[in-house]
Scaffold this motif. Structure first.
Motif, short mmCIF file in Angstrom:
data_model
loop_
_atom_site.label_atom_id
_atom_site.label_comp_id
_atom_site.label_asym_id
_atom_site.label_seq_id
_atom_site.Cartn_x
_atom_site.Cartn_y
_atom_site.Cartn_z
N GLY A 73 10.33 8.87 7.67
CA GLY A 73 8.95 8.38 7.65
C GLY A 73 8.60 7.71 6.33
N PHE A 74 7.55 6.91 6.36
CA PHE A 74 7.07 6.22 5.16
C PHE A 74 5.56 6.31 5.15
N ILE A 75 4.99 6.71 4.02
CA ILE A 75 3.53 6.77 3.89
C ILE A 75 3.08 5.87 2.74
N CYS A 76 1.97 5.19 2.95
CA CYS A 76 1.43 4.32 1.91
C CYS A 76 -0.08 4.20 2.10
N GLN A 77 -0.72 3.45 1.20
CA GLN A 77 -2.17 3.26 1.27
C GLN A 77 -2.52 1.79 1.08
N SER A 78 -1.73 0.88 1.63
CA SER A 78 -1.93 -0.55 1.37
C SER A 78 -3.30 -1.03 1.84
N LYS A 79 -3.76 -0.57 3.00
CA LYS A 79 -5.08 -0.99 3.50
C LYS A 79 -6.19 -0.42 2.62
N TYR A 80 -6.02 0.82 2.16
CA TYR A 80 -7.01 1.43 1.27
C TYR A 80 -7.02 0.68 -0.07
N VAL A 81 -5.84 0.30 -0.58
CA VAL A 81 -5.75 -0.46 -1.83
C VAL A 81 -6.52 -1.77 -1.69
N PRO A 95 -1.45 -10.12 -10.63
CA PRO A 95 -0.86 -8.79 -10.84
C PRO A 95 -0.10 -8.69 -12.16
N ILE A 96 0.03 -7.47 -12.66
CA ILE A 96 0.83 -7.21 -13.86
C ILE A 96 1.85 -6.12 -13.54
N SER A 97 2.88 -6.03 -14.37
CA SER A 97 3.98 -5.11 -14.06
C SER A 97 3.90 -3.78 -14.81
N LEU A 163 -6.02 -1.77 -11.80
CA LEU A 163 -6.21 -2.44 -10.51
C LEU A 163 -5.29 -3.66 -10.38
N ARG A 164 -5.05 -4.36 -11.48
CA ARG A 164 -4.13 -5.51 -11.44
C ARG A 164 -2.71 -5.03 -11.17
N TYR A 165 -2.34 -3.89 -11.72
CA TYR A 165 -1.02 -3.31 -11.43
C TYR A 165 -0.93 -2.93 -9.95
N VAL A 166 -1.98 -2.29 -9.45
CA VAL A 166 -2.02 -1.87 -8.05
C VAL A 166 -1.95 -3.08 -7.11
N GLN A 167 -2.60 -4.19 -7.51
CA GLN A 167 -2.55 -5.42 -6.71
C GLN A 167 -1.10 -5.88 -6.49
#
Length: 201
Positions: A73-81, A95-97, A163-167
């Motif tokens: 399985g794989f879990i993520c929060q891309s839609k929430y992000v 985005p930044i690294s 937030l830029r990292y999360v982007q």
């Protein structure tokens, strides 16, 4: 049996090889187990007592996306992000690294212009919810939470950097491979030795 540490979690054990785990949240119910008969019995009992719907594999729960396959399985929060980035007008930003600037010292009172506390607290709270699936941002979220009283533009700028990292890492998540042994590894950057006791600081 109700969990002592999590009031919404219930576990039913019958012997060593029959476990049913049930999690409740308002009107949502998530359950799993290692015995299909126990799961089916549970479903039948619930359907008799309550009006139930969508008894299929879990796909979404509290902003968490769940993808299940034969290999795990794989879990993520891309839609929430995406929702968080849009809320703070950062969706589509460059985005930044890296999360934080190395050796940057933050202080509660550094003469910076104050910002809206409610906005800042909301941003930090949203970042904390992301740490459920993204433990890599826990340190940054914890650091930002120190400045929820009287935050300034420097603190807000750092929060927007996160937030830029999360982007740039929207599709990050946790992968659980079926059949692989799970090994928990912890790290500590400092040890204090007092007598014969070793304390982590």
């Amino acid at each position: 049996m109700k969990s002592k540490s999590e009031p919404t979690l219930y576990v039913k054990k019958q012997g060593m090889d029959d476990i049913l785990i049930v999690a409740l949240y308002v009107d949502d119910l998530v359950f799993t187990g290692n015995n299909m008969k126990t799961i089916e019995d549970f479903i039948n009992e619930m359907v008799k007592k309550y009006e139930m719907s969508d008894m299929e594999l879990l796909h979404h729960f509290l902003g968490i996306e769940i993808y299940q396959g034969d290999d795990g399985g794989f879990i993520c929060q891309s839609k929430y992000v995406e929702k968080v980035l849009k809320k703070f007008k950062m969706f589509g930003c460059k985005p930044i690294s890296t999360l934080l600037v190395v050796n940057e010292k933050l202080m509660k009172e550094d003469g910076g212009k104050k910002v809206d506390e409610t906005l800042y607290r909301s941003l930090v709270g949203n970042l904390f919810y992301l740490t459920a699936i993204r433990p890599n941002i826990m340190f940054a979220a914890t650091l930002l939470s120190r400045f929820t009283n009287n935050p300034n533009y420097i603190h807000l700028g750092l929060a927007k950097r996160v937030l830029r990292y999360v982007q740039g890492t929207m599709d990050y998540g946790i992968k659980y491979d079926k059949g692989n042994e799970v090994i928990l590894v912890g790290f500590c950057d400092r040890l204090a030795v007092i007598g014969e006791d070793v304390l982590m600081t």
